[in-house]
Write an enzyme that holds these catalytic residues in place. Sequence first.
Site, PDB file in Angstrom:
ATOM      1  N   HIS A   1     103.206  41.550 -13.008  1.00 33.66           N
ATOM      2  CA  HIS A   1     102.553  40.355 -13.556  1.00 33.66           C
ATOM      3  C   HIS A   1     101.263  40.755 -14.284  1.00 33.66           C
ATOM      4  O   HIS A   1     101.033  40.353 -15.420  1.00 33.66           O
ATOM      5  CB  HIS A   1     102.245  39.359 -12.433  1.00 33.66           C
ATOM      6  CG  HIS A   1     101.237  38.300 -12.805  1.00 33.66           C
ATOM      7  ND1 HIS A   1     101.540  37.246 -13.627  1.00 33.66           N
ATOM      8  CD2 HIS A   1      99.920  38.147 -12.487  1.00 33.66           C
ATOM      9  CE1 HIS A   1     100.459  36.485 -13.785  1.00 33.66           C
ATOM     10  NE2 HIS A   1      99.455  37.009 -13.105  1.00 33.66           N
TER      11      HIS A   1
ATOM     12  N   ASP B   1      97.298  41.887 -47.822  1.00 33.13           N
ATOM     13  CA  ASP B   1      98.072  42.253 -46.633  1.00 33.13           C
ATOM     14  C   ASP B   1      97.199  43.178 -45.798  1.00 33.13           C
ATOM     15  O   ASP B   1      96.052  43.444 -46.150  1.00 33.13           O
ATOM     16  CB  ASP B   1      99.381  42.963 -47.026  1.00 33.13           C
ATOM     17  CG  ASP B   1     100.439  42.830 -45.918  1.00 33.13           C
ATOM     18  OD1 ASP B   1     100.122  43.125 -44.755  1.00 33.13           O
ATOM     19  OD2 ASP B   1     101.572  42.413 -46.224  1.00 33.13           O
TER      20      ASP B   1
ATOM     21  N   TRP C   1      98.182  46.641 -10.902  1.00 37.78           N
ATOM     22  CA  TRP C   1      98.114  47.039 -12.325  1.00 37.78           C
ATOM     23  C   TRP C   1      97.095  48.153 -12.534  1.00 37.78           C
ATOM     24  O   TRP C   1      97.137  48.865 -13.519  1.00 37.78           O
ATOM     25  CB  TRP C   1      97.809  45.836 -13.214  1.00 37.78           C
ATOM     26  CG  TRP C   1      96.345  45.513 -13.381  1.00 37.78           C
ATOM     27  CD1 TRP C   1      95.585  44.774 -12.534  1.00 37.78           C
ATOM     28  CD2 TRP C   1      95.484  45.917 -14.453  1.00 37.78           C
ATOM     29  NE1 TRP C   1      94.297  44.694 -13.005  1.00 37.78           N
ATOM     30  CE2 TRP C   1      94.202  45.389 -14.183  1.00 37.78           C
ATOM     31  CE3 TRP C   1      95.654  46.670 -15.614  1.00 37.78           C
ATOM     32  CZ2 TRP C   1      93.115  45.588 -15.023  1.00 37.78           C
ATOM     33  CZ3 TRP C   1      94.558  46.874 -16.444  1.00 37.78           C
ATOM     34  CH2 TRP C   1      93.310  46.334 -16.147  1.00 37.78           C
TER      35      TRP C   1
ATOM     36  N   SER D   1     101.008  51.614 -29.436  1.00 35.86           N
ATOM     37  CA  SER D   1     101.112  50.394 -30.237  1.00 35.86           C
ATOM     38  C   SER D   1      99.740  49.788 -30.483  1.00 35.86           C
ATOM     39  O   SER D   1      99.397  49.461 -31.625  1.00 35.86           O
ATOM     40  CB  SER D   1     102.019  49.394 -29.518  1.00 35.86           C
ATOM     41  OG  SER D   1     101.877  48.125 -30.082  1.00 35.86           O
ATOM     42  N   SER D   2      98.939  49.660 -29.429  1.00 34.77           N
ATOM     43  CA  SER D   2      97.650  48.994 -29.687  1.00 34.77           C
ATOM     44  C   SER D   2      96.695  49.890 -30.457  1.00 34.77           C
ATOM     45  O   SER D   2      95.874  49.375 -31.211  1.00 34.77           O
ATOM     46  CB  SER D   2      96.993  48.439 -28.422  1.00 34.77           C
ATOM     47  OG  SER D   2      97.318  49.141 -27.309  1.00 34.77           O
TER      48      SER D   2
ATOM     49  N   HIS E   1      86.926  48.758 -17.978  1.00 35.28           N
ATOM     50  CA  HIS E   1      85.933  47.743 -18.278  1.00 35.28           C
ATOM     51  C   HIS E   1      85.865  47.379 -19.751  1.00 35.28           C
ATOM     52  O   HIS E   1      85.892  46.199 -20.086  1.00 35.28           O
ATOM     53  CB  HIS E   1      84.562  48.002 -17.674  1.00 35.28           C
ATOM     54  CG  HIS E   1      83.886  46.679 -17.536  1.00 35.28           C
ATOM     55  ND1 HIS E   1      84.200  45.781 -16.554  1.00 35.28           N
ATOM     56  CD2 HIS E   1      83.051  46.025 -18.374  1.00 35.28           C
ATOM     57  CE1 HIS E   1      83.572  44.641 -16.775  1.00 35.28           C
ATOM     58  NE2 HIS E   1      82.872  44.766 -17.859  1.00 35.28           N
TER      59      HIS E   1
ATOM     60  N   GLU F   1      88.270  47.458 -21.600  1.00 38.31           N
ATOM     61  CA  GLU F   1      89.516  46.713 -21.765  1.00 38.31           C
ATOM     62  C   GLU F   1      89.309  45.213 -21.537  1.00 38.31           C
ATOM     63  O   GLU F   1      89.873  44.397 -22.258  1.00 38.31           O
ATOM     64  CB  GLU F   1      90.575  47.269 -20.803  1.00 38.31           C
ATOM     65  CG  GLU F   1      91.810  46.411 -20.629  1.00 38.31           C
ATOM     66  CD  GLU F   1      92.703  46.357 -21.859  1.00 38.31           C
ATOM     67  OE1 GLU F   1      92.558  47.232 -22.727  1.00 38.31           O
ATOM     68  OE2 GLU F   1      93.519  45.432 -21.945  1.00 38.31           O
TER      69      GLU F   1
ATOM     70  N   TYR G   1      86.752  43.523 -22.187  1.00 39.99           N
ATOM     71  CA  TYR G   1      86.110  42.949 -23.372  1.00 39.99           C
ATOM     72  C   TYR G   1      87.049  42.940 -24.558  1.00 39.99           C
ATOM     73  O   TYR G   1      86.936  42.083 -25.436  1.00 39.99           O
ATOM     74  CB  TYR G   1      84.790  43.664 -23.673  1.00 39.99           C
ATOM     75  CG  TYR G   1      83.802  43.410 -22.564  1.00 39.99           C
ATOM     76  CD1 TYR G   1      83.442  42.104 -22.257  1.00 39.99           C
ATOM     77  CD2 TYR G   1      83.302  44.422 -21.787  1.00 39.99           C
ATOM     78  CE1 TYR G   1      82.602  41.829 -21.200  1.00 39.99           C
ATOM     79  CE2 TYR G   1      82.454  44.153 -20.722  1.00 39.99           C
ATOM     80  CZ  TYR G   1      82.104  42.853 -20.439  1.00 39.99           C
ATOM     81  OH  TYR G   1      81.280  42.583 -19.387  1.00 39.99           O
TER      82      TYR G   1
ATOM     83  N   SER H   1      84.091  30.636 -32.173  1.00 37.07           N
ATOM     84  CA  SER H   1      83.038  30.511 -33.177  1.00 37.07           C
ATOM     85  C   SER H   1      83.562  29.955 -34.497  1.00 37.07           C
ATOM     86  O   SER H   1      82.776  29.606 -35.380  1.00 37.07           O
ATOM     87  CB  SER H   1      82.383  31.876 -33.432  1.00 37.07           C
ATOM     88  OG  SER H   1      81.912  32.411 -32.224  1.00 37.07           O
TER      89      SER H   1
ATOM     90  N   HIS I   1      80.939  49.074 -11.463  1.00 38.43           N
ATOM     91  CA  HIS I   1      80.780  47.855 -10.662  1.00 38.43           C
ATOM     92  C   HIS I   1      82.114  47.417 -10.056  1.00 38.43           C
ATOM     93  O   HIS I   1      82.151  46.522  -9.233  1.00 38.43           O
ATOM     94  CB  HIS I   1      80.115  46.720 -11.455  1.00 38.43           C
ATOM     95  CG  HIS I   1      80.910  46.196 -12.603  1.00 38.43           C
ATOM     96  ND1 HIS I   1      80.349  45.752 -13.768  1.00 38.43           N
ATOM     97  CD2 HIS I   1      82.237  46.030 -12.784  1.00 38.43           C
ATOM     98  CE1 HIS I   1      81.282  45.329 -14.588  1.00 38.43           C
ATOM     99  NE2 HIS I   1      82.441  45.488 -14.021  1.00 38.43           N
ATOM    100  N   HIS I   2      83.202  48.052 -10.488  1.00 37.43           N
ATOM    101  CA  HIS I   2      84.485  47.807  -9.833  1.00 37.43           C
ATOM    102  C   HIS I   2      84.613  48.644  -8.561  1.00 37.43           C
ATOM    103  O   HIS I   2      85.613  48.554  -7.861  1.00 37.43           O
ATOM    104  CB  HIS I   2      85.646  48.155 -10.773  1.00 37.43           C
ATOM    105  CG  HIS I   2      85.667  47.326 -12.020  1.00 37.43           C
ATOM    106  ND1 HIS I   2      86.378  46.165 -12.129  1.00 37.43           N
ATOM    107  CD2 HIS I   2      85.039  47.479 -13.210  1.00 37.43           C
ATOM    108  CE1 HIS I   2      86.202  45.642 -13.329  1.00 37.43           C
ATOM    109  NE2 HIS I   2      85.391  46.420 -14.012  1.00 37.43           N
TER     110      HIS I   2
ATOM    111  N   THR J   1      76.115  37.543 -23.615  1.00 39.74           N
ATOM    112  CA  THR J   1      77.140  36.517 -23.401  1.00 39.74           C
ATOM    113  C   THR J   1      76.490  35.143 -23.344  1.00 39.74           C
ATOM    114  O   THR J   1      77.010  34.169 -23.908  1.00 39.74           O
ATOM    115  CB  THR J   1      77.902  36.799 -22.093  1.00 39.74           C
ATOM    116  OG1 THR J   1      78.248  38.181 -22.065  1.00 39.74           O
ATOM    117  CG2 THR J   1      79.174  35.980 -22.022  1.00 39.74           C
TER     118      THR J   1
ATOM    119  N   LYS K   1      75.797  33.799 -26.718  1.00 39.22           N
ATOM    120  CA  LYS K   1      76.967  33.189 -27.356  1.00 39.22           C
ATOM    121  C   LYS K   1      77.188  31.762 -26.865  1.00 39.22           C
ATOM    122  O   LYS K   1      77.377  30.844 -27.674  1.00 39.22           O
ATOM    123  CB  LYS K   1      78.208  34.029 -27.067  1.00 39.22           C
ATOM    124  CG  LYS K   1      78.217  35.302 -27.874  1.00 39.22           C
ATOM    125  CD  LYS K   1      79.431  36.115 -27.555  1.00 39.22           C
ATOM    126  CE  LYS K   1      79.591  37.206 -28.584  1.00 39.22           C
ATOM    127  NZ  LYS K   1      79.816  36.671 -29.936  1.00 39.22           N
TER     128      LYS K   1
ATOM    129  N   ARG L   1      93.274  39.886  -1.506  1.00 36.63           N
ATOM    130  CA  ARG L   1      94.239  39.779  -2.597  1.00 36.63           C
ATOM    131  C   ARG L   1      95.376  40.776  -2.358  1.00 36.63           C
ATOM    132  O   ARG L   1      95.268  41.678  -1.528  1.00 36.63           O
ATOM    133  CB  ARG L   1      93.566  40.041  -3.940  1.00 36.63           C
ATOM    134  CG  ARG L   1      92.961  41.420  -4.067  1.00 36.63           C
ATOM    135  CD  ARG L   1      92.102  41.560  -5.312  1.00 36.63           C
ATOM    136  NE  ARG L   1      92.916  41.734  -6.513  1.00 36.63           N
ATOM    137  CZ  ARG L   1      92.553  42.490  -7.560  1.00 36.63           C
ATOM    138  NH1 ARG L   1      91.397  43.137  -7.551  1.00 36.63           N
ATOM    139  NH2 ARG L   1      93.317  42.591  -8.607  1.00 36.63           N
TER     140      ARG L   1
END
Lengths: 537, 196
Positions: free
Chosen positions: A87, A116, A152, A180-181, A264, A266, A268, A279, A313-314, A339, A342, A461
């Site tokens: 998931h 293009d 994950w 791909s990315s 991390h 990732e 963002y 925006s 921090h993880h 943040t 924003k 979890r």
Amino acid sequence: MSKATDVMTPDDAAHGHDEHHDHHIPKGITRWLFTTNHKDIGTLYLWFAFIMFLVGGAMAMVIRAELFQPGLQIVDPNFFNQMTTVHGLIMVFGAVMPAFTGLANWLVPMMIGAPDMALPRMNNWSFWILPFAFLILLSSLFVEGGGPAFGWTFYAPLSTTYSGDSTALFVFSVHIMGISSIMGAINVIVTIFNMRAPGMTWMKMPLFVWTWLITAFLLIAVMPVLAGAVTMVLTDKFFGTSFFDAAGGGDPVMFQHIFWFFGHPEVYIMILPAFGIISHIVPTFARKRLFGYASMVYATASIALLSFIVWAHHMFTTGMPLFAEMFFMFATMLISVPTGVKVFNWVATMWRGSLSFEVPMLFAIAFIVLFTIGGLSGLMLAITPVDFQYHDTYFVVAHFHYVLVTGAIFSIMAAVYYWLPKWTGKMFDVTLAKWHFWCSLISVNLLFFPMHFVGLAGMPRRIPDYSLQFADFNQWISIGGFAFGLSQFIFLALLIKACKKEGEPVSDQVWEGAEGLEWEIPSPAPYHTFETPPVVK
Amino acid sequence: MTQKNNQNRNMVLKLVVIVIGMFGFGFALVPLYDVFCDITGINGKTRNSAAAYEAVEIDESREITVEFITRTNTGMPWEFRAETKRVKVHPGELNTVSFYVRNPASGNIVAQAIPSVSPGLAALYLNKTECFCFNQQPLSAGQEAYMPMQFYVDPQLPEDIHYFTVQYTLYDVTARADDLDTQANPFMTQQPESGK
């Protein structure tokens, strides 16, 4: 920095392009297989992301069904673990990221006045390897011993010592997703650098383009690190290396450092394009210019830079020394400053605006409120001493679902509703859209808000069972989950109607307050746009 | 057109270089991590080789409690315990503690002990002049052994550390063991039967 001042001919963009200068759109399956058109590829990405959203969502339904009651009733724990793992992988790499790439394909060329993407052939490749990555990942669920069940985040030694043979399939699929990315990101960067219309200076670029440019740099910086991490897991598991095995001189904690150095930035990657989308939408429906355009750009860049120095921090509970915990705590809290800038700017844009609440605006406002809730729970998690209580509980699950579902996914839905009339030329079914919005909004909060409470009370979890006192909350959470899942079929129905081109024709501008190059071309957007670049004043 | 194409190609090449560089950086993190932890000692790893004990001044004014705990990794059948659970030492003073191991399995097993010190910063100040953890330890079926560890605490140990824990984890490394003869274990005692 190069400024795209030289005038381009149609041939420029059409290099490596099937010769369709007569605007003839090819038909049938080969159109989609061989397409190099940014709009076709954007559509492919978006549909792929939506299908993956439903597949990953189905897995979430399995998780919520199991957690509907305490005790084990529907699936066995190993399968439950596979569901949480796949998931997460599907939603991150299969739904959110491809959806943003799809939006970038559709919108970036139209927003900067380019005909293009810069590398259309590579664009085709970067999409078409993606289905194979997910076929491999999903097929791993059917091999003997089951698919990946280590979360994950695939922490070693769960993924190295205690995993099944399907880990190899997991590693290869992550490699393909990464390639791909990376190709998608390179394409976005080259397009934005080299193909802007004359007069489109850096500080005139629409914010969706800016945020995607910064996201693309994050992608090419960290996706290779992820590729390295999965490669190390592969060699540790199958080829006897000891990157993460203490017995051979490695260190399992190092896995977490390498993973979160990717992980991390990732997160963002999954939210910066959302900031760009919001925006665009808020000024349109507030009928005011965006408040603080330049500060938005600088805030995005600051968030991106800070994302590289907060990874640990993880890992507060891994036994880091005090000074490291303090450093990562304060660095993390620092991110709330840009943040906050924003969120302030969006609210200031709405302030005394002539607001109207069309469906994209509803999603955008929900995004601002709910993403802020997720941001604030993130700030709580950043506080080292309390993180020892929150770590690995449902509080964390609540936090990242608020920022990813009501953050990233709501922004994607907002974007689809905002630009869909431009893509199809017809207004979508507004009644269905409002049903989709209100059902999603209510159910998503029923789904994720009580998770804060059970998390604070200590529910861990990734466990298929829980103690009895969490039963009531979990039933509510599961009901919210099922309702949120079902609500997405309203979206599916709406999208199918939209693709059949049902609905009222829309004007070129579509929305009264919309500004930008994409609103100056006809609706629906022609197959080829800006073959002669516009001049931006 | 060609100018545009060249511009694109140059940019792609630069970006691909970044991508390859970052892939390499991912792997460079491995030695960087080791070096960083070696210098700062923050991950609680002690040095992998013997320290020399030469005329270290003994600081009688301080007393440090050192605690020893043992565990075996999952699937490792050995019995493993510290004979000395806790010892009070003065910084600079040389101490010897002993660990008991027995291989109850029916086959030969080679073990590697991995130390971990908590709080991690104390690891830099734990100097071992002799340790079973420097080498792999083979035991044949049913053998037992007492393995010594000789250490002193560096007098430079930060003032605020009064107590630290040394944990040894035994891993079964038979599959990748250096070609060791079980008889070569210098700490090996007699077979339990014949030793009576």
